[in-house]
Design a protein around this motif. Structure first.
Motif, PDB file in Angstrom:
ATOM      1  N   ASN A  41       0.814  -1.221   0.000  1.00 47.18           N
ATOM      2  CA  ASN A  41       0.000   0.000   0.000  1.00 47.18           C
ATOM      3  C   ASN A  41       0.846   1.269   0.000  1.00 47.18           C
ATOM      4  O   ASN A  41       0.298   2.364  -0.092  1.00 47.18           O
ATOM      5  CB  ASN A  41      -0.922   0.019   1.219  1.00 47.18           C
ATOM      6  N   HIS A  42       2.147   1.111   0.154  1.00 44.56           N
ATOM      7  CA  HIS A  42       3.010   2.290   0.260  1.00 44.56           C
ATOM      8  C   HIS A  42       4.086   2.313  -0.826  1.00 44.56           C
ATOM      9  O   HIS A  42       5.171   2.839  -0.625  1.00 44.56           O
ATOM     10  CB  HIS A  42       3.640   2.352   1.658  1.00 44.56           C
ATOM     11  N   CYS A  43       3.749   1.743  -1.994  1.00 44.75           N
ATOM     12  CA  CYS A  43       4.709   1.716  -3.111  1.00 44.75           C
ATOM     13  C   CYS A  43       5.057   3.123  -3.586  1.00 44.75           C
ATOM     14  O   CYS A  43       6.184   3.376  -4.023  1.00 44.75           O
ATOM     15  CB  CYS A  43       4.143   0.921  -4.284  1.00 44.75           C
ATOM     16  N   ASN A  44       4.096   4.039  -3.510  1.00 41.65           N
ATOM     17  CA  ASN A  44       4.384   5.405  -3.969  1.00 41.65           C
ATOM     18  C   ASN A  44       5.418   6.086  -3.080  1.00 41.65           C
ATOM     19  O   ASN A  44       6.326   6.747  -3.586  1.00 41.65           O
ATOM     20  CB  ASN A  44       3.093   6.214  -4.043  1.00 41.65           C
ATOM     21  N   GLU A  45       5.286   5.888  -1.774  1.00 44.02           N
ATOM     22  CA  GLU A  45       6.295   6.426  -0.857  1.00 44.02           C
ATOM     23  C   GLU A  45       7.653   5.776  -1.137  1.00 44.02           C
ATOM     24  O   GLU A  45       8.693   6.443  -1.100  1.00 44.02           O
ATOM     25  CB  GLU A  45       5.904   6.174   0.604  1.00 44.02           C
ATOM     26  N   ALA A  46       7.623   4.475  -1.410  1.00 43.89           N
ATOM     27  CA  ALA A  46       8.870   3.749  -1.669  1.00 43.89           C
ATOM     28  C   ALA A  46       9.572   4.309  -2.909  1.00 43.89           C
ATOM     29  O   ALA A  46      10.780   4.557  -2.900  1.00 43.89           O
ATOM     30  CB  ALA A  46       8.571   2.267  -1.852  1.00 43.89           C
ATOM     31  N   LEU A  47       8.804   4.543  -3.973  1.00 43.16           N
ATOM     32  CA  LEU A  47       9.375   5.118  -5.200  1.00 43.16           C
ATOM     33  C   LEU A  47       9.900   6.528  -4.952  1.00 43.16           C
ATOM     34  O   LEU A  47      10.989   6.883  -5.417  1.00 43.16           O
ATOM     35  CB  LEU A  47       8.290   5.195  -6.281  1.00 43.16           C
ATOM     36  N   ALA A  48       9.133   7.319  -4.199  1.00 40.24           N
ATOM     37  CA  ALA A  48       9.545   8.702  -3.925  1.00 40.24           C
ATOM     38  C   ALA A  48      10.831   8.724  -3.116  1.00 40.24           C
ATOM     39  O   ALA A  48      11.706   9.571  -3.338  1.00 40.24           O
ATOM     40  CB  ALA A  48       8.431   9.438  -3.179  1.00 40.24           C
ATOM     41  N   THR A  49      10.954   7.783  -2.191  1.00 40.31           N
ATOM     42  CA  THR A  49      12.162   7.716  -1.366  1.00 40.31           C
ATOM     43  C   THR A  49      13.375   7.406  -2.245  1.00 40.31           C
ATOM     44  O   THR A  49      14.437   8.001  -2.095  1.00 40.31           O
ATOM     45  CB  THR A  49      12.004   6.618  -0.294  1.00 40.31           C
ATOM     46  N   THR A  50      13.196   6.473  -3.178  1.00 37.34           N
ATOM     47  CA  THR A  50      14.291   6.142  -4.097  1.00 37.34           C
ATOM     48  C   THR A  50      14.620   7.337  -4.992  1.00 37.34           C
ATOM     49  O   THR A  50      15.793   7.663  -5.196  1.00 37.34           O
ATOM     50  CB  THR A  50      13.901   4.921  -4.967  1.00 37.34           C
TER      51      THR A  50
END
Ligand SMILES: [Zn+2]
Ligand SMILES: [Zn+2]
Length: 370
Positions: free
Chosen positions: A344-353
């Motif tokens: 559910n937090h893939c967008n945060e994960a991508l933004a962090t990268t």
């Protein structure tokens, strides 16, 4: 269970969407895997931004470890010949070459096979079997997949922490023919640079110099055994950086320079860091970052070997698994993972990268929320 969740790139530069798709039944030679962990690679950020030509919608994720849920008829051994059974922890190469074309069969350059397509990049997910990327509860492995059973003493974190950067680096460094006692410069301290450093050291490099940034990445390079690290934010001009390399190499330059940056001006700078007769590897330009002007006289005068390397072959994955297992005390690849997210937090994960906040983010579909 008849359906499962995936996180889907439907529009470039827009948030990924959560979708449910029907789970496929494995056909002969195929397998269904329950995703344990999926790595987020810098390439995923480029894909999300629309910087590479792909057809949407796509489930991103081309660095994945999972457990076999179902095996199709006939898939009873992994790429190395080890028996496969339900529950085995496995990884696989993201791309599969055809083995029959001009480049595969005749010229032995399978990474340039025109029939290659990669999981997490080259398959639309709105048609069966849907689950052909890592950011999902399940991953479907198609017939012909190069699957590798993971040894029990090799943690999943090590495999995903190394990710596609390590197999890319193994292939690239192999092409340079780095020899025992060579002095090696690595341009770039991202995942590919750190991996190239580790591989160069085990290939015999005696003195290693890493030039990159920011500071936390250079700290990681030192943990991986870099003898010298230089921050491009502090040593700002190419001339200063070239002079430093010459100073550290008796005035000559390095035996091999490994470009792991992806920035065109780094190539011009890096060639000047080579000694005469040295080798220059262009490894970081997976994306087309555009042209740069330089003087080819440098290559002739210095008698440079300039080498390119694209992606990796299954044998590099096999080598990576053995390498990670035998060098885990020397190279802390598992510590590359700094951020963990659920589906559910893939967008945060991508933004962090994308913001370089972390060495590496991963998706763990069944991550227990605190
Ligand atoms: Zn990648
Ligand atoms: Zn082929």
């Amino acid at each position: 269970m008849n359906t499962a969740k995936a996180t889907v790139l439907e529009n470039f530069n827009a948030p990924l969407a959560t979708r449910d798709y029907p789970l496929p039944q494995p056909e002969p030679g195929a397998a269904l895997v329950r995703t344990e962990m999926a790595g987020i690679c810098g390439t995923d950020v480029h894909l999300w931004k629309g910087e590479l030509p792909i057809a949407l919608p796509v489930i991103l994720g081309h660095e994945t470890v999972g457990h076999i849920e179902q095996l199709g008829p006939g898939l009873d051994k992994d790429w190395s010949g080890q028996p496969l059974t339900i529950g085995d922890r496995v990884t696989w190469t993201s791309a599969t070459s055809c083995g029959k074309c001009y480049y595969c069969a005749e010229k032995k350059q399978p990474t340039r096979c025109p029939n290659r397509r990669a999981y997490g990049i080259g398959y639309r997910c709105d048609e069966p079997p849907h689950f052909l990327g890592g950011y999902a509860e399940f991953h479907y492995l198609q017939p012909g997949v190069n699957v590798f059973k993971l040894p029990d003493d090799l943690p999943t974190e090590s495999v995903i922490g190394a990710g596609c950067a390590l197999i890319t680096a193994i292939h690239g460094v192999e092409r340079t023919g780095i020899q025992w006692r060579d002095t090696v410069v690595v341009q770039g301290a991202g995942p590919v640079g750190i991996s190239a450093l580790a591989v160069a050291k085990t290939a015999g490099a005696a003195k290693t110099i890493v030039i990159g940034g920011p500071a936390n990445r250079l700290e990681m390079a030192r943990r991986f055994g870099a003898d010298h690290t230089f921050d491009i934010a502090e040593i700002k001009t190419p001339k200063e950086r070239i002079d430093i390399v010459r100073e550290l190499t008796g005035g000559y330059g390095a035996d091999a320079v490994l470009e792991c940056v992806g920035s065109p001006p780094a190539v011009v700078e890096g060639m000047e860091m080579c000694r005469d007769g040295g080798r220059y590897l262009v490894l970081g330009h997976y994306c087309n970052a555009g042209p740069v002007s330089f003087n080819p006289h440098v290559i002739t005068r210095k008698q440079l070997h300039v080498i390119g390397s694209w992606s990796s072959e299954p044998r590099h994955m096999k080598g990576a698994i053995e390498f990670l297992r035998s060098t885990h005390n020397q190279f802390p690849f598992r510590d590359m993972i700094t951020h963990r997210f659920d589906l559910n937090h893939c967008n945060e994960a991508l933004a962090t990268t994308a913001s370089w906040q972390c060495a590496k983010s991963v998706i763990i579909p069944r991550l227990a929320r605190a």
